[in-house]
Design a protein around this motif. Structure first.
Motif, PDB file in Angstrom:
ATOM      1  N   LEU A   1       0.795  -1.203   0.099  1.00  7.70           N
ATOM      2  CA  LEU A   1      -0.027  -0.134   0.022  1.00  7.70           C
ATOM      3  C   LEU A   1       0.788   1.181   0.042  1.00  7.70           C
ATOM      4  N   ALA A   2       0.623   2.422  -0.567  1.00 10.81           N
ATOM      5  CA  ALA A   2       1.009   3.584  -0.533  1.00 10.81           C
ATOM      6  C   ALA A   2       0.256   4.610  -0.043  1.00 10.81           C
ATOM      7  N   ILE A   3       0.863   5.333   0.701  1.00  7.69           N
ATOM      8  CA  ILE A   3       0.112   6.672   1.472  1.00  7.69           C
ATOM      9  C   ILE A   3       0.622   7.732   0.574  1.00  7.69           C
ATOM     10  N   ILE A   4      -0.144   8.470  -0.181  1.00  6.54           N
ATOM     11  CA  ILE A   4       0.296   9.638  -0.687  1.00  6.54           C
ATOM     12  C   ILE A   4      -0.210  10.910  -0.146  1.00  6.54           C
ATOM     13  N   LEU A   5       0.717  11.783   0.419  1.00  7.52           N
ATOM     14  CA  LEU A   5       0.339  12.938   1.018  1.00  7.52           C
ATOM     15  C   LEU A   5       0.071  14.249   0.048  1.00  7.52           C
ATOM     16  N   ILE A   6      -0.798  14.922   0.491  1.00 11.50           N
ATOM     17  CA  ILE A   6      -1.019  16.078  -0.406  1.00 11.50           C
ATOM     18  C   ILE A   6      -1.352  17.229   0.399  1.00 11.50           C
ATOM     19  N   ASP A   7      -0.533  18.465   0.655  1.00 10.47           N
ATOM     20  CA  ASP A   7      -0.779  19.633   1.349  1.00 10.47           C
ATOM     21  C   ASP A   7      -1.916  20.261   0.876  1.00 10.47           C
ATOM     22  N   ALA A   8      -3.119  20.522   1.836  1.00  9.18           N
ATOM     23  CA  ALA A   8      -4.370  21.087   1.503  1.00  9.18           C
ATOM     24  C   ALA A   8      -4.380  22.594   1.015  1.00  9.18           C
ATOM     25  N   ARG A   9      -3.059  23.163   1.440  1.00 13.74           N
ATOM     26  CA  ARG A   9      -2.834  24.467   0.994  1.00 13.74           C
ATOM     27  C   ARG A   9      -2.284  24.608  -0.524  1.00 13.74           C
ATOM     28  N   LYS A  10      -1.786  23.537  -0.940  1.00 15.74           N
ATOM     29  CA  LYS A  10      -1.030  23.576  -2.126  1.00 15.74           C
ATOM     30  C   LYS A  10      -1.691  22.795  -3.392  1.00 15.74           C
ATOM     31  N   GLY A  11      -2.679  21.633  -2.719  1.00 22.02           N
ATOM     32  CA  GLY A  11      -3.169  20.625  -3.779  1.00 22.02           C
ATOM     33  C   GLY A  11      -2.268  19.804  -4.654  1.00 22.02           C
ATOM     34  N   LEU A  12      -2.381  19.426  -5.707  1.00 22.47           N
ATOM     35  CA  LEU A  12      -1.506  18.190  -6.555  1.00 22.47           C
ATOM     36  C   LEU A  12      -0.186  19.264  -6.863  1.00 22.47           C
ATOM     37  N   VAL A  13       0.954  18.675  -6.742  1.00 20.66           N
ATOM     38  CA  VAL A  13       1.954  19.373  -7.347  1.00 20.66           C
ATOM     39  C   VAL A  13       2.838  18.346  -8.112  1.00 20.66           C
ATOM     40  N   GLU A  14       3.893  18.618  -8.605  1.00 20.10           N
ATOM     41  CA  GLU A  14       4.917  17.689  -9.399  1.00 20.10           C
ATOM     42  C   GLU A  14       5.214  16.459  -8.643  1.00 20.10           C
ATOM     43  N   GLN A  15       5.361  16.397  -7.523  1.00 17.30           N
ATOM     44  CA  GLN A  15       5.666  15.233  -6.524  1.00 17.30           C
ATOM     45  C   GLN A  15       4.623  14.336  -6.417  1.00 17.30           C
ATOM     46  N   THR A  16       3.422  15.017  -6.567  1.00 17.35           N
ATOM     47  CA  THR A  16       2.229  14.257  -6.174  1.00 17.35           C
ATOM     48  C   THR A  16       2.047  13.307  -7.531  1.00 17.35           C
ATOM     49  N   HIS A  17       2.043  14.004  -8.638  1.00 16.42           N
ATOM     50  CA  HIS A  17       2.251  12.903  -9.875  1.00 16.42           C
ATOM     51  C   HIS A  17       3.455  12.135 -10.016  1.00 16.42           C
ATOM     52  N   ARG A  18       4.538  12.468  -9.644  1.00 15.30           N
ATOM     53  CA  ARG A  18       5.695  11.723  -9.922  1.00 15.30           C
ATOM     54  C   ARG A  18       5.397  10.326  -8.804  1.00 15.30           C
ATOM     55  N   HIS A  19       5.038  10.628  -7.777  1.00 15.10           N
ATOM     56  CA  HIS A  19       4.838   9.594  -6.723  1.00 15.10           C
ATOM     57  C   HIS A  19       3.882   8.548  -7.016  1.00 15.10           C
ATOM     58  N   SER A  20       2.573   9.023  -7.661  1.00 13.34           N
ATOM     59  CA  SER A  20       1.657   8.431  -7.904  1.00 13.34           C
ATOM     60  C   SER A  20       1.923   7.604  -9.073  1.00 13.34           C
ATOM     61  N   PHE A  21       2.618   8.055 -10.161  1.00 12.07           N
ATOM     62  CA  PHE A  21       3.287   7.375 -11.155  1.00 12.07           C
ATOM     63  C   PHE A  21       3.915   6.254 -10.786  1.00 12.07           C
ATOM     64  N   ILE A  22       4.700   6.360  -9.912  1.00 15.58           N
ATOM     65  CA  ILE A  22       5.902   5.045  -9.525  1.00 15.58           C
ATOM     66  C   ILE A  22       5.067   4.239  -8.825  1.00 15.58           C
ATOM     67  N   ALA A  23       3.955   4.681  -8.067  1.00 11.32           N
ATOM     68  CA  ALA A  23       3.051   3.611  -7.287  1.00 11.32           C
ATOM     69  C   ALA A  23       2.298   2.960  -8.503  1.00 11.32           C
ATOM     70  N   SER A  24       2.032   3.486  -9.516  1.00 13.00           N
ATOM     71  CA  SER A  24       1.243   2.490 -10.390  1.00 13.00           C
ATOM     72  C   SER A  24       2.102   1.909 -11.178  1.00 13.00           C
ATOM     73  N   LEU A  25       3.391   2.199 -11.360  1.00 17.67           N
ATOM     74  CA  LEU A  25       4.480   1.544 -12.250  1.00 17.67           C
ATOM     75  C   LEU A  25       4.930   0.396 -11.559  1.00 17.67           C
ATOM     76  N   LEU A  26       4.972   0.422 -10.027  1.00 19.04           N
ATOM     77  CA  LEU A  26       5.487  -0.622  -9.073  1.00 19.04           C
ATOM     78  C   LEU A  26       4.320  -1.671  -8.889  1.00 19.04           C
ATOM     79  N   ARG A  27       3.269  -1.295  -9.475  1.00 19.29           N
ATOM     80  CA  ARG A  27       1.690  -2.010  -9.264  1.00 19.29           C
ATOM     81  C   ARG A  27       1.504  -2.241  -7.673  1.00 19.29           C
ATOM     82  N   ILE A  28       1.752  -1.352  -6.971  1.00 15.79           N
ATOM     83  CA  ILE A  28       1.262  -1.148  -5.442  1.00 15.79           C
ATOM     84  C   ILE A  28      -0.426  -1.242  -5.690  1.00 15.79           C
TER      85      ILE A  28
END
Length: 419
Positions: A113-140
């Motif tokens: 399982l992966a916990i993706i943290l997002i800062d409520a003040r900033k919303g989705l940022v580049e690292q959100t995309h990057r980490h979510s893509f890696i989680a998908s790539l690694l088939r978590i």
């Protein structure tokens, strides 16, 4: 929760941008679940006071290295263990910096399982995309998106709903199926272990409840039988002079005494005599158990061979297509030779072709590249010196993964997922 899931070990990774509160969240989980010792808490309180904080900085529970604490950031992957009455956990706390993408791959490679943290003040940022893509790539298999620091936006539901909508839109392009969302404040404890009184509009589960109850028994491949031999056991004693056992970790399927099996690469078939775990004979073994098998016939088997079912065999080949995350400062180029490790087998391989790199933000392909830099993710073709027994990574994360090693320095330089 099913009986299969009860007391199972859940490995999960945390990821997010810098200062999104990953370490504080883990500290909160440890603290509120009463998984830390009094002396640890006293040390954290003292450190917090020394820094001039008027609150206990729970992030210090996970930032184990002094240099990291002094900088106020987490640099490497920090592994932490804790348990509740329902389940045992191993956490991989990974850094949020762009230049440490490789660390996230390391921490996430074995995660359920992966916990993706997002800062409520900033919303989705580049690292959100990057980490979510890696989680998908690694088939978590499971993802929990924690919208953190809700206390800093006055627990506003509209802000939370907008982030959920944005994330769902982005995740629709990824191979991420089981996604849950939780609005939290790691600093104040809202919806981490205890339900928040500040967000009555949120009717879902707390983070810990989700972690304790996510169904992971079906995450492992229990269909395709794969047993890479790690060690041949032949004790040199009179009592066990005829014993020949094969030790390793089951990477897929279910094995039972009496099952007909085939040995790769020799192709010989035989039957399983018995299976031992911790010195005791067991009736069946499945992934990810580590066991010792004995066979009814004496067959020449060595480390790197694989025990499978005759009617369900992996692919065998020397040309491998894979997605690779590059982890070394020295770029990968075509025609370069590396050592590859796949299950228990080690052999040489050469990069035949770099097909394209992936733009993490847009998920577009960047073609015509002649090298891969550190933290890049790309699709390549490898040619191995010896045949590899493999499954696609989407089918089996164990038999579909490869590690690339520099021949001169013995450094791990890349992690690959076979397509």
């Amino acid at each position: 929760m099913s009986i299969q899931d009860k007391n199972q070990l859940l490995r999960f990774t945390t990821a997010g941008s810098v200062d999104d509160g990953k370490s504080t969240l883990i500290g909160r989980l440890l603290y509120d679940s009463k998984s830390i010792f009094e002396d640890q808490m006293e040390a954290v309180k003292a450190s917090s006071e020394k820094k001039g904080f008027d609150y206990v900085d729970l992030s210090l529970l996970t930032d184990g290295l002094k240099s990291e604490r002094e900088q106020g950031i987490t640099i490497d992957v920090a592994y932490r263990y804790f348990a509740t009455p329902k389940r045992k956990f191993i956490i991989a706390d990974t850094p949020g910096h762009i230049q440490y993408t490789r660390n996230m791959v390391t921490g996430a490679s074995t995660a359920n399982l992966a916990i993706i943290l997002i800062d409520a003040r900033k919303g989705l940022v580049e690292q959100t995309h990057r980490h979510s893509f890696i989680a998908s790539l690694l088939r978590i298999p499971h993802v929990i998106v924690c919208v953190n620091k809700m206390d800093l936006v006055d627990y506003n539901q509209e802000i939370y709903d907008k982030i959920v909508e944005d994330y769902r839109s982005f995740a629709s392009k990824l191979q991420v199926k089981d996604v849950n969302f939780v609005p939290i404040s790691a600093l104040r404890g809202d919806n981490v272990v205890d339900r928040s009184q500040n967000m009555p509009w949120y009717e879902g589960s707390t983070l810990l409840y989700l972690l304790e109850n996510v169904h992971i028994a079906s995450d492992y491949n229990h269909v395709d039988c794969r047993f890479p031999v790690q060690l041949v056991i032949r004790p040199h004693t009179m009592e066990y002079q005829d014993f020949r056992g094969y030790a390793g970790r089951i990477d897929g399927g279910i094995f039972k005494p009496g099952d007909e099996v085939k040995i790769l690469p020799s192709g010989f078939t035989t039957k399983i005599k018995d299976i031992n775990l911790d010195g005791k004979t067991i009736r069946e073994a499945h992934s990810p158990m580590s066991v010792v098998m004995t066979l009814k016939d004496e067959i020449d088997i060595s480390r790197g061979d694989m025990i499978v079912r005759p009617n369900n065999q992996p692919e065998v080949g020397q040309d491998l297509e894979l997605m690779v995350c590059w982890m070394n400062q020295k770029p990968m180029t075509e025609r370069t030779k590396y050592i590859i490790r796949h299950t228990t087998k080690e052999t040489q391989a050469m990069v035949k072709e770099i097909q394209y790199k992936v733009d993490i933000n847009t998920l577009h392909r960047i073609e015509g590249v002649n090298e891969i830099g550190m933290n890049d993710i790309a699709r390549i073709t490898l040619r191995s010196a010896q045949p590899i027994f493999f499954d696609s990574y989407s089918k089996n994360r164990n038999t579909g993964s490869i590690i690339l090693i520099d021949q001169n320095t013995n450094e791990t330089v890349g992690a690959g997922m076979i397509i």
